[in-house]
Write a protein that holds these residues in place. Structure first.
Motif, PDB file in Angstrom:
ATOM      1  N   THR A  34     -26.291 -45.600 -16.465  1.00 14.39           N
ATOM      2  CA  THR A  34     -26.158 -46.406 -17.439  1.00 14.39           C
ATOM      3  C   THR A  34     -26.628 -47.661 -17.442  1.00 14.39           C
ATOM      4  O   THR A  34     -26.989 -48.446 -18.803  1.00 14.39           O
ATOM      5  N   LEU A  91     -14.857 -45.541 -18.575  1.00 19.29           N
ATOM      6  CA  LEU A  91     -15.224 -44.350 -19.306  1.00 19.29           C
ATOM      7  C   LEU A  91     -15.067 -42.688 -18.585  1.00 19.29           C
ATOM      8  O   LEU A  91     -15.343 -41.735 -19.597  1.00 19.29           O
ATOM      9  N   GLU A 106     -16.487 -42.168 -16.387  1.00 21.23           N
ATOM     10  CA  GLU A 106     -16.910 -41.060 -15.862  1.00 21.23           C
ATOM     11  C   GLU A 106     -17.746 -41.580 -13.621  1.00 21.23           C
ATOM     12  O   GLU A 106     -17.460 -42.542 -13.918  1.00 21.23           O
ATOM     13  N   GLU A 117     -21.289 -50.953 -23.848  1.00 16.27           N
ATOM     14  CA  GLU A 117     -21.370 -51.782 -24.423  1.00 16.27           C
ATOM     15  C   GLU A 117     -20.730 -52.790 -24.955  1.00 16.27           C
ATOM     16  O   GLU A 117     -20.277 -53.926 -24.677  1.00 16.27           O
ATOM     17  N   ALA A 118     -19.563 -52.078 -25.489  1.00 13.09           N
ATOM     18  CA  ALA A 118     -17.898 -53.147 -25.485  1.00 13.09           C
ATOM     19  C   ALA A 118     -17.673 -53.419 -24.599  1.00 13.09           C
ATOM     20  O   ALA A 118     -16.891 -54.165 -25.401  1.00 13.09           O
ATOM     21  N   VAL A 119     -17.460 -52.554 -24.069  1.00 15.53           N
ATOM     22  CA  VAL A 119     -16.582 -53.089 -22.401  1.00 15.53           C
ATOM     23  C   VAL A 119     -17.105 -54.195 -22.150  1.00 15.53           C
ATOM     24  O   VAL A 119     -16.621 -55.042 -22.046  1.00 15.53           O
ATOM     25  N   PRO A 161     -22.812 -42.150 -26.376  1.00 15.94           N
ATOM     26  CA  PRO A 161     -21.968 -42.859 -26.264  1.00 15.94           C
ATOM     27  C   PRO A 161     -21.513 -43.702 -25.079  1.00 15.94           C
ATOM     28  O   PRO A 161     -20.630 -44.304 -24.755  1.00 15.94           O
ATOM     29  N   THR A 162     -21.806 -43.072 -24.146  1.00 14.19           N
ATOM     30  CA  THR A 162     -21.759 -43.379 -22.574  1.00 14.19           C
ATOM     31  C   THR A 162     -22.428 -45.316 -22.763  1.00 14.19           C
ATOM     32  O   THR A 162     -21.462 -46.286 -22.684  1.00 14.19           O
ATOM     33  N   GLU A 163     -23.637 -45.549 -23.359  1.00 14.28           N
ATOM     34  CA  GLU A 163     -23.800 -46.628 -23.391  1.00 14.28           C
ATOM     35  C   GLU A 163     -23.283 -47.694 -24.573  1.00 14.28           C
ATOM     36  O   GLU A 163     -23.583 -48.791 -24.162  1.00 14.28           O
ATOM     37  N   ARG A 164     -22.725 -46.969 -25.895  1.00 20.66           N
ATOM     38  CA  ARG A 164     -22.080 -47.835 -26.640  1.00 20.66           C
ATOM     39  C   ARG A 164     -20.473 -48.350 -25.830  1.00 20.66           C
ATOM     40  O   ARG A 164     -20.632 -49.388 -25.914  1.00 20.66           O
ATOM     41  N   ALA A 165     -19.431 -47.387 -25.164  1.00 26.00           N
ATOM     42  CA  ALA A 165     -18.725 -47.889 -24.174  1.00 26.00           C
ATOM     43  C   ALA A 165     -19.003 -49.161 -23.581  1.00 26.00           C
ATOM     44  O   ALA A 165     -17.871 -50.129 -23.013  1.00 26.00           O
TER      45      ALA A 165
END
Length: 216
Positions: free
Chosen positions: A52, A42, A44, A23-25, A17-21
């Motif tokens: 990440t 995030l 985090e 990428e999206a940002v 999920p962190t990597e996807r977030a």
């Protein structure tokens, strides 16, 4: 004779999920995004966000992607792989109109007279979002990145290119006409404003109304 087995795609891999977030940002961002801001978005720790981003960058490099995750100007951003530059240049030039729109010309004028200037500064002068227009001017080779401003986020600064001078037939920026020559006098501005607001022009006193009426 045995027929070869039909090709089957690899099973889909779901990123954490962190990597996807991240990428999206980064896909939505225009400027490099600082780690501190990514960490805030995030929720985090900054160290985890840095790991990440580094993991994503290594993944893209190992998979031979056409884009990279680069660390620039104190932040991270997605950008095309340097080896893909010839194809990106062809795409940027394909199908582009030879003529610039009024919005593009206005934006180009702001850059020319106020450079080096950031997107936010150009937007403040024009009063509208200029992200798309600035991308077009960069693609056309008329505007380019010339550095980064000091301060939070270190926004990218833009300036005109040698192609800009070539297109205008100028040897240097010193040959640009003074801004004062491009701005109408006060009476013309008042008359135009009155017409836009529907105020009778006879209430304004004498002014250069006849020359304006001669305009097609």
């Amino acid at each position: 004779m045995t027929q070869p087995a039909p090709w089957q795609p690899d099973p889909p891999r779901t990123l954490p999920p962190t990597e996807r977030a991240v990428e999206a940002v980064l896909l939505a961002a225009v400027e490099p995004v600082p780690v501190s801001l990514l960490a805030e978005l995030l929720e985090e720790p900054a160290e985890e966000v840095t790991r990440t981003c580094q993991a994503l960058a290594a993944r893209y490099q190992a998979e031979g992607r056409g884009f990279v995750l680069a660390e620039v100007a104190g932040g991270y951003r997605l950008q095309t792989h340097p080896e893909m530059a010839p194809f990106v240049e062809r795409f940027a030039r394909h199908g582009l109109s030879a003529r610039l729109s009024a919005a593009a010309l206005e934006t180009l004028a702001v850059v020319a007279y106020k450079q080096p200037v950031s997107r936010a500064q150009v937007a403040a002068v024009r009063g509208v979002n200029v992200d798309g227009v600035m991308r077009l001017l960069v693609q056309r080779g008329l505007v380019a990145e010339v550095g980064h401003a000091p301060g939070p986020g270190q926004p990218t600064l833009y300036g005109t290119t040698p192609l800009f001078l070539e297109q205008l037939g100028l040897a240097s920026l010193d040959q640009l006409p003074p801004v004062e020559e491009l701005v109408p006098d006060l009476e013309v501005v008042e008359l135009l404003e009155a017409r836009v607001r529907g105020v009778p022009t006879d209430q304004l006193g004498p002014g250069p109304e006849a020359p304006l009426d001669e305009e097609p």
